[in-house]
Design a protein around this motif. Structure first.
Motif, short mmCIF file in Angstrom:
data_model
loop_
_atom_site.label_atom_id
_atom_site.label_comp_id
_atom_site.label_asym_id
_atom_site.label_seq_id
_atom_site.Cartn_x
_atom_site.Cartn_y
_atom_site.Cartn_z
N VAL A 19 0.85 -1.38 0.10
CA VAL A 19 0.11 0.01 0.05
C VAL A 19 0.80 1.22 -0.10
N ASP A 20 0.71 1.99 -1.14
CA ASP A 20 1.67 3.38 -1.05
C ASP A 20 3.08 3.06 -1.02
N SER A 21 3.32 1.85 -1.79
CA SER A 21 4.78 1.30 -1.64
C SER A 21 5.34 1.04 -0.47
N LEU A 22 4.44 0.55 0.60
CA LEU A 22 4.90 0.04 2.01
C LEU A 22 4.14 -1.27 1.96
N ASN A 23 4.74 -2.18 2.66
CA ASN A 23 4.29 -3.58 3.08
C ASN A 23 3.20 -3.18 4.34
N GLN A 24 1.99 -3.45 4.19
CA GLN A 24 1.01 -3.47 5.27
C GLN A 24 0.37 -4.82 5.69
N ARG A 25 0.65 -5.14 6.94
CA ARG A 25 -0.01 -6.46 7.27
C ARG A 25 -1.24 -6.56 8.18
N TYR A 26 -2.00 -7.41 7.87
CA TYR A 26 -3.24 -7.50 8.54
C TYR A 26 -3.90 -8.78 8.85
N HIS A 27 -4.74 -9.13 9.84
CA HIS A 27 -5.38 -10.42 9.93
C HIS A 27 -6.64 -10.46 9.88
N VAL A 28 -7.21 -11.62 9.45
CA VAL A 28 -8.71 -11.68 9.29
C VAL A 28 -9.25 -12.72 10.25
N TYR A 29 -10.37 -12.40 10.71
CA TYR A 29 -10.78 -13.39 11.62
C TYR A 29 -12.49 -13.09 11.65
N GLY A 30 -13.26 -14.27 11.74
CA GLY A 30 -14.77 -14.07 11.78
C GLY A 30 -15.34 -14.08 10.67
N ALA A 53 -15.36 -12.36 20.72
CA ALA A 53 -16.76 -12.15 20.81
C ALA A 53 -17.18 -11.27 19.73
N LEU A 54 -16.47 -10.48 19.13
CA LEU A 54 -16.68 -9.60 17.95
C LEU A 54 -16.87 -10.50 16.58
N GLU A 55 -15.83 -11.31 16.63
CA GLU A 55 -15.78 -12.50 15.57
C GLU A 55 -16.75 -13.45 15.39
N GLU A 56 -17.73 -13.25 16.08
CA GLU A 56 -18.91 -14.12 15.85
C GLU A 56 -19.94 -13.65 15.16
N PHE A 57 -19.76 -11.92 14.86
CA PHE A 57 -20.91 -11.43 13.93
C PHE A 57 -20.03 -10.60 12.95
N LEU A 58 -18.80 -10.43 13.05
CA LEU A 58 -18.21 -9.36 12.06
C LEU A 58 -16.99 -10.09 11.51
N THR A 59 -16.61 -9.76 10.47
CA THR A 59 -15.33 -10.05 9.67
C THR A 59 -14.28 -9.08 10.24
N MET A 60 -13.53 -9.43 11.30
CA MET A 60 -12.70 -8.57 11.81
C MET A 60 -11.26 -8.60 11.28
N VAL A 61 -10.97 -7.42 10.60
CA VAL A 61 -9.70 -7.23 9.77
C VAL A 61 -8.65 -6.48 10.94
N TYR A 62 -7.90 -7.18 11.50
CA TYR A 62 -7.02 -6.48 12.56
C TYR A 62 -5.71 -5.87 11.91
N VAL A 63 -5.69 -4.52 11.83
CA VAL A 63 -4.41 -3.76 11.21
C VAL A 63 -3.18 -3.84 12.02
N GLU A 64 -2.18 -4.30 11.59
CA GLU A 64 -0.72 -3.89 12.12
C GLU A 64 -0.25 -2.83 11.68
N PRO A 65 -0.37 -1.35 12.32
CA PRO A 65 -0.25 -0.12 11.74
C PRO A 65 1.31 -0.15 11.30
N LEU A 66 1.46 0.75 10.33
CA LEU A 66 3.02 0.95 9.79
C LEU A 66 3.80 1.13 11.13
N GLY A 67 5.01 0.58 10.81
CA GLY A 67 6.01 0.59 12.13
C GLY A 67 6.14 -0.38 13.12
N THR A 68 4.79 -1.34 12.86
CA THR A 68 4.69 -2.51 14.10
C THR A 68 4.52 -3.86 13.31
N GLY A 69 5.03 -4.87 14.21
CA GLY A 69 4.88 -6.23 13.78
C GLY A 69 5.56 -6.51 12.37
#
Length: 299
Positions: A19-30, A53-69
């Motif tokens: 994304v915008d020439s930078l690697n963006q990592r994220y995790h999908v659950y639910g 508990a949110l993953e029971e009714f939402l597709t949660m896309v947990y973002v690893e913000p730039l600079g982390t993970g």
């Protein structure tokens, strides 16, 4: 509706996109409507915000913000992680996922980012959840936090573990590397809960697992990046839920009430037995509030 090219990018598990020439990592659950989740800190590991508990009714896309993970660091690291930088990253991620409108949940510092995104891209959001957030940073915010810390001390007076937590809190301002900021966060973490020491056997695992990347509060030019959204939040048009723990010392009820007052037609939920981490302390109450909000929000 996603096309075939991007459908796999929302399959369960970890993903990485450019994304915008930078690697963006994220995790999908639910499963269910998509909700992007932006963790706090800045720099706190994304797992700290995971809410099954949110993953029971939402597709949660947990973002690893730039600079982390696993997400890429900026050339100016640890500086330059402004809300504008995060906005570009989140919008680029939505574009890569071919998602026109989603829910956006921001916790703590992630709430500052989320409200900024909502103010600039209301057409991309179905709803906004400001979770342990505030309309302002800087001296006023710090003064309120100091008052809340004094209340925490009073509630826990006489506990032998209290001095170590206070020492960890005092150390944060002098920390400039990942290992030391992680140690400081783990040390002060009992202050982020309503009753950590009464539930230590239950909460110890969360404390031991949390990590943090050192990210400054300076922009790319090394200048302090102070936030004050009080003039613009009354213009926010996105349906908004404000969630706060009664005993939060960092972004407490004063700021939640102010957000609720400033944002037109917002909803406010106070978790009476939580501090800064209600999704851990009161997961059912937290998820219930988010479920009621998302189900009441029109597509």
């Amino acid at each position: 509706m996603q096309n075939k090219k991007t459908a796999g990018l929302l399959s369960p598990g970890a993903h990485e996109v450019a994304v915008d020439s930078l690697n963006q990592r994220y995790h999908v659950y639910g499963s269910g409507p998509v909700c992007l989740a932006m963790p706090g800190g800045p720099g706190v590991i994304w797992e700290s915000l995971r809410a099954p508990a949110l993953e029971e009714f939402l597709t949660m896309v947990y973002v690893e913000p730039l600079g982390t993970g696993g997400s890429q660091r900026l050339p100016s690291h640890p500086d330059g992680y402004t809300r504008e930088r995060y906005r570009r990253s989140l919008m680029g991620l939505l574009d890569r996922l071919s998602l026109p409108r989603v829910f956006l949940l921001g916790h703590s510092h992630g709430g500052f980012v989320a409200q900024y995104v909502a103010l600039h891209h209301p057409d991309r959001l179905r709803g906004l959840v400001l979770y342990e957030s505030a309309p302002v940073t800087g001296p006023e915010h710090m003064a309120e936090a100091a008052t809340r810390v004094e209340e925490f001390i009073h509630r826990n007076e006489g506990r032998p573990e209290l001095p170590a937590a206070l020492d960890a809190l005092q150390s944060v301002g002098a920390v400039t590397d990942d290992e030391k900021i992680t140690a400081a966060l783990r040390g002060l973490l009992p202050m982020y809960f309503a009753r950590y020491w009464d539930r230590e056997d239950e909460l110890r695992g969360f404390r031991e697992a949390v990590t943090c990347t050192y990210i400054s509060s300076r922009d790319g030019n090394g200048e302090s990046d102070i936030i004050d959204d009080r003039a613009t939040l009354p213009k926010l048009t996105v349906p908004t839920l404000v969630v706060v723990g009664r005993h939060d010392v960092i972004c407490g009820p004063r700021w939640a009430q102010e957000l609720h007052t400033l944002i037109p037609r917002s909803q406010l939920v106070v978790l009476e037995n939580s501090g800064h981490l209600g999704h851990v302390e009161e997961p059912e109450a937290f998820a219930g509030a988010v479920r009621a909000f998302t189900e009441s929000t029109s597509v």
